[in-house]
Design a protein around this motif. Structure first.
Motif, PDB file in Angstrom:
ATOM      1  N   CYS A  26      -6.592  -3.545  -4.994  1.00 34.90           N
ATOM      2  CA  CYS A  26      -7.270  -2.502  -4.209  1.00 34.90           C
ATOM      3  C   CYS A  26      -8.336  -1.795  -5.049  1.00 34.90           C
ATOM      4  O   CYS A  26      -8.020  -1.115  -6.037  1.00 34.90           O
ATOM      5  CB  CYS A  26      -6.238  -1.493  -3.696  1.00 34.90           C
ATOM      6  SG  CYS A  26      -6.944  -0.243  -2.612  1.00 34.90           S
ATOM      7  N   VAL A  29      -7.689  -1.838   0.141  1.00 36.16           N
ATOM      8  CA  VAL A  29      -6.528  -2.209   0.953  1.00 36.16           C
ATOM      9  C   VAL A  29      -6.162  -1.037   1.866  1.00 36.16           C
ATOM     10  O   VAL A  29      -5.926  -1.204   3.054  1.00 36.16           O
ATOM     11  CB  VAL A  29      -5.330  -2.593   0.058  1.00 36.16           C
ATOM     12  CG1 VAL A  29      -4.086  -2.859   0.909  1.00 36.16           C
ATOM     13  CG2 VAL A  29      -5.669  -3.815  -0.783  1.00 36.16           C
ATOM     14  N   GLY A  30      -6.140   0.152   1.302  1.00 32.97           N
ATOM     15  CA  GLY A  30      -5.770   1.338   2.085  1.00 32.97           C
ATOM     16  C   GLY A  30      -6.946   2.288   2.225  1.00 32.97           C
ATOM     17  O   GLY A  30      -7.909   2.221   1.457  1.00 32.97           O
ATOM     18  N   CYS A  82       0.500   3.327  -7.639  1.00 33.41           N
ATOM     19  CA  CYS A  82       0.508   2.271  -6.618  1.00 33.41           C
ATOM     20  C   CYS A  82       0.259   0.942  -7.325  1.00 33.41           C
ATOM     21  O   CYS A  82      -0.699   0.822  -8.087  1.00 33.41           O
ATOM     22  CB  CYS A  82      -0.578   2.522  -5.567  1.00 33.41           C
ATOM     23  SG  CYS A  82      -0.789   1.121  -4.453  1.00 33.41           S
ATOM     24  N   CYS A 104      -7.251   5.389   1.479  1.00 34.14           N
ATOM     25  CA  CYS A 104      -7.461   6.362   0.392  1.00 34.14           C
ATOM     26  C   CYS A 104      -8.441   5.846  -0.667  1.00 34.14           C
ATOM     27  O   CYS A 104      -8.913   6.612  -1.504  1.00 34.14           O
ATOM     28  CB  CYS A 104      -6.140   6.710  -0.282  1.00 34.14           C
ATOM     29  SG  CYS A 104      -4.957   7.448   0.819  1.00 34.14           S
ATOM     30  N   MET A 105      -8.729   4.534  -0.660  1.00 38.16           N
ATOM     31  CA  MET A 105      -9.669   3.970  -1.624  1.00 38.16           C
ATOM     32  C   MET A 105     -11.093   3.951  -1.077  1.00 38.16           C
ATOM     33  O   MET A 105     -12.048   3.722  -1.799  1.00 38.16           O
ATOM     34  CB  MET A 105      -9.222   2.534  -1.978  1.00 38.16           C
ATOM     35  CG  MET A 105      -9.967   1.870  -3.100  1.00 38.16           C
ATOM     36  SD  MET A 105      -9.921   2.780  -4.658  1.00 38.16           S
ATOM     37  CE  MET A 105      -8.462   2.112  -5.444  1.00 38.16           C
ATOM     38  N   CYS A 155      -7.510   7.916  -3.934  1.00 39.43           N
ATOM     39  CA  CYS A 155      -7.525   6.706  -4.766  1.00 39.43           C
ATOM     40  C   CYS A 155      -8.944   6.372  -5.217  1.00 39.43           C
ATOM     41  O   CYS A 155      -9.153   5.958  -6.359  1.00 39.43           O
ATOM     42  CB  CYS A 155      -6.909   5.533  -3.995  1.00 39.43           C
ATOM     43  SG  CYS A 155      -5.169   5.795  -3.616  1.00 39.43           S
ATOM     44  N   LEU A 206      -1.059  -1.665  -6.378  1.00 36.65           N
ATOM     45  CA  LEU A 206      -2.314  -2.340  -6.020  1.00 36.65           C
ATOM     46  C   LEU A 206      -3.548  -1.657  -6.624  1.00 36.65           C
ATOM     47  O   LEU A 206      -4.652  -2.205  -6.584  1.00 36.65           O
ATOM     48  CB  LEU A 206      -2.466  -2.393  -4.495  1.00 36.65           C
ATOM     49  CG  LEU A 206      -1.296  -2.988  -3.707  1.00 36.65           C
ATOM     50  CD1 LEU A 206      -1.651  -3.100  -2.237  1.00 36.65           C
ATOM     51  CD2 LEU A 206      -0.920  -4.359  -4.257  1.00 36.65           C
ATOM     52  N   PHE A 207      -3.352  -0.447  -7.166  1.00 40.91           N
ATOM     53  CA  PHE A 207      -4.488   0.353  -7.647  1.00 40.91           C
ATOM     54  C   PHE A 207      -5.288  -0.385  -8.724  1.00 40.91           C
ATOM     55  O   PHE A 207      -4.733  -0.837  -9.724  1.00 40.91           O
ATOM     56  CB  PHE A 207      -3.964   1.680  -8.220  1.00 40.91           C
ATOM     57  CG  PHE A 207      -5.048   2.583  -8.749  1.00 40.91           C
ATOM     58  CD1 PHE A 207      -5.838   3.326  -7.886  1.00 40.91           C
ATOM     59  CD2 PHE A 207      -5.286   2.684 -10.115  1.00 40.91           C
ATOM     60  CE1 PHE A 207      -6.839   4.158  -8.370  1.00 40.91           C
ATOM     61  CE2 PHE A 207      -6.280   3.518 -10.614  1.00 40.91           C
ATOM     62  CZ  PHE A 207      -7.054   4.255  -9.733  1.00 40.91           C
ATOM     63  N   CYS A 238       0.843  -1.210   0.000  1.00 39.16           N
ATOM     64  CA  CYS A 238       0.000   0.000   0.000  1.00 39.16           C
ATOM     65  C   CYS A 238       0.873   1.252   0.000  1.00 39.16           C
ATOM     66  O   CYS A 238       1.801   1.367   0.794  1.00 39.16           O
ATOM     67  CB  CYS A 238      -0.902   0.004   1.230  1.00 39.16           C
ATOM     68  SG  CYS A 238      -1.781   1.555   1.445  1.00 39.16           S
ATOM     69  N   ARG A 239       0.558   2.179  -0.865  1.00 40.00           N
ATOM     70  CA  ARG A 239       1.361   3.405  -0.954  1.00 40.00           C
ATOM     71  C   ARG A 239       0.561   4.648  -0.585  1.00 40.00           C
ATOM     72  O   ARG A 239       0.763   5.729  -1.118  1.00 40.00           O
ATOM     73  CB  ARG A 239       1.975   3.508  -2.350  1.00 40.00           C
ATOM     74  CG  ARG A 239       2.978   2.364  -2.575  1.00 40.00           C
ATOM     75  CD  ARG A 239       3.846   2.597  -3.759  1.00 40.00           C
ATOM     76  NE  ARG A 239       4.665   3.787  -3.637  1.00 40.00           N
ATOM     77  CZ  ARG A 239       5.376   4.292  -4.630  1.00 40.00           C
ATOM     78  NH1 ARG A 239       5.392   3.688  -5.804  1.00 40.00           N
ATOM     79  NH2 ARG A 239       6.087   5.402  -4.469  1.00 40.00           N
ATOM     80  N   CYS A 240      -0.398   4.442   0.337  1.00 40.99           N
ATOM     81  CA  CYS A 240      -1.226   5.577   0.765  1.00 40.99           C
ATOM     82  C   CYS A 240      -0.373   6.746   1.267  1.00 40.99           C
ATOM     83  O   CYS A 240      -0.704   7.905   1.019  1.00 40.99           O
ATOM     84  CB  CYS A 240      -2.205   5.148   1.859  1.00 40.99           C
ATOM     85  SG  CYS A 240      -3.623   4.236   1.234  1.00 40.99           S
ATOM     86  N   VAL A 299       0.720   8.696  -1.580  1.00 37.95           N
ATOM     87  CA  VAL A 299      -0.418   9.397  -2.197  1.00 37.95           C
ATOM     88  C   VAL A 299      -0.774  10.628  -1.370  1.00 37.95           C
ATOM     89  O   VAL A 299      -0.928  11.740  -1.902  1.00 37.95           O
ATOM     90  CB  VAL A 299      -1.632   8.445  -2.320  1.00 37.95           C
ATOM     91  CG1 VAL A 299      -2.896   9.213  -2.699  1.00 37.95           C
ATOM     92  CG2 VAL A 299      -1.359   7.359  -3.353  1.00 37.95           C
TER      93      VAL A 299
END
Ligand code: SF4
Length: 350
Positions: free
Chosen positions: A323, A329-330, A316, A332-333, A340, A318-319, A301-303, A306
């Motif tokens: 995710c 996953v994070g 990211c 921001c989604m 996200c 996973l985007f 996860c790269r929240c 972001v």
């Protein structure tokens, strides 16, 4: 007066060094997509999002506490829908409900008053999450709790303020050249607060409305300032944002809350960045202060990147694969204001 056509032409034809502009507020991010702003401007003007989603920056320990409260006998958590799918270190509130916990989703904090009065055998805890925009409403809720002598309704707060987060970004992310200041928060806190940031960090701060032309005008203002070596605060949204902000809302905040250090998910502790209940109102607090803890970031996860504007969501890995809004996953989604989630909804758009 400069025309919109000229503004678009200037923004489109810009061919200097790359300019990185952070829009802090999710509503601006949505509007940038809705109006196809990126397709109208030079690729050398890069728009990135910032830490303007309160759900996204709420630490996992807070969600853990909500889950624990919701699982206790004769307890019930009240929350806005945005918080339901945010994962703590163990689970989300949605998963807690599936395991038998009691959670109710509300549309207004004031609905909590009626619910608490109808069932005095349950201890209700409102998940009070937000920035300066929503904090005054929690003050009004506390007025009601006091006036009606309600003893079974408390708040678990994760209320943050924006300026320390912007200072953090300016201190740590040196390659951001300018800011579109957060629109809704600015209505409450006013635009004068950005003057000091603009001078201290030598970056333009421009307050803008949410229509496409408002954002274009703000980007043009930033471009002009950068081209001429200026770094000023400009308020291009004077119908809604005044110099000092909404004083009545500020006084409600000051009545109940005081500034404290707090942890931001993905960032860590930022000094004096949270509003916590004053000691004299601690009886309304369901335990909003936490000991030191280690934030567990899901693998991949790269929240954090972001939220700090280092990457846009598609960068990211996973985007839109592992995710998605249905299986976030994070954080921001999850939220409607989460960067996200906004990029996912508008994938394919510009
Ligand atoms: Fe976090 Fe998902 Fe966004 Fe990646 S796509 S940064 S995992 S929320």
């Amino acid at each position: 007066m400069i025309t919109l056509e000229r503004i678009v032409r200037e923004l489109r034809d810009y061919d200097g060094e790359e300019i990185k502009i952070m829009e802090v507020c999710g509503t601006h991010t949505s509007s940038i997509f809705k109006n196809g702003i990126r397709s109208l401007i030079s690729p050398k003007i890069r728009l990135i999002s910032g830490p303007g989603c309160p759900v996204c920056v709420t630490p996992s320990v807070y969600v853990d506490k909500l889950v624990d409260i919701a699982g206790q006998e004769r307890h019930c958590v009240l929350t806005f829908g945005d918080m339901m799918k945010v994962k703590g270190s163990r689970m989300s509130l949605t998963e807690a409900v599936a395991a038998g916990a009691r959670v109710r989703v509300l549309y207004s904090p004031l609905d909590a008053v009626k619910i608490a009065l109808e069932d005095k055998n349950t201890q209700y805890v409102f998940a009070a999450v937000g920035f300066e925009t929503t904090t005054p409403v929690y003050g009004v809720l506390l007025d009601e709790i006091t006036k009606r002598e309600i003893h079974n309704l408390k708040l678990l707060t994760s209320l943050k303020i924006m300026v320390p987060a912007l200072s953090y970004v300016c201190e740590n992310e040196k390659n951001i050249d300018a800011f579109l200041a957060p629109g809704h928060v600015s209505v409450i806190i006013g635009c004068d607060v950005y003057k000091e940031l603009a001078q201290k960090y030598k970056k333009p701060f421009v307050v803008a409305g949410f229509e496409g032309e408002h954002i274009l005008a703000a980007l043009y203002e930033i471009l002009c300032q950068i081209k001429s070596g200026r770094h000023e605060m400009r308020n291009l949204y004077p119908n809604a944002v005044t110099e000092k902000g909404n004083l009545a809302a500020q006084s409600v905040i000051q009545k109940y809350f005081e500034l404290k250090d707090d942890s931001w998910r993905g960032i860590g502790t930022i000094e004096k960045s949270a509003l916590k209940l004053k000691p004299e109102y601690s009886k309304f607090d369901a335990g909003s202060s936490f000991d030191e803890f280690e934030e567990k970031i899901p693998a991949g996860c790269r929240c954090r990147d972001v939220i700090l504007g280092r990457i846009n969501p598609p960068e990211c890995p996973l985007f839109s694969g592992a995710c998605t809004p249905l299986n976030a996953v994070g954080p921001c989604m999850v939220s409607t204001e989460g960067v996200c989630g906004i990029w996912y909804k508008n994938r394919g758009g510009k």
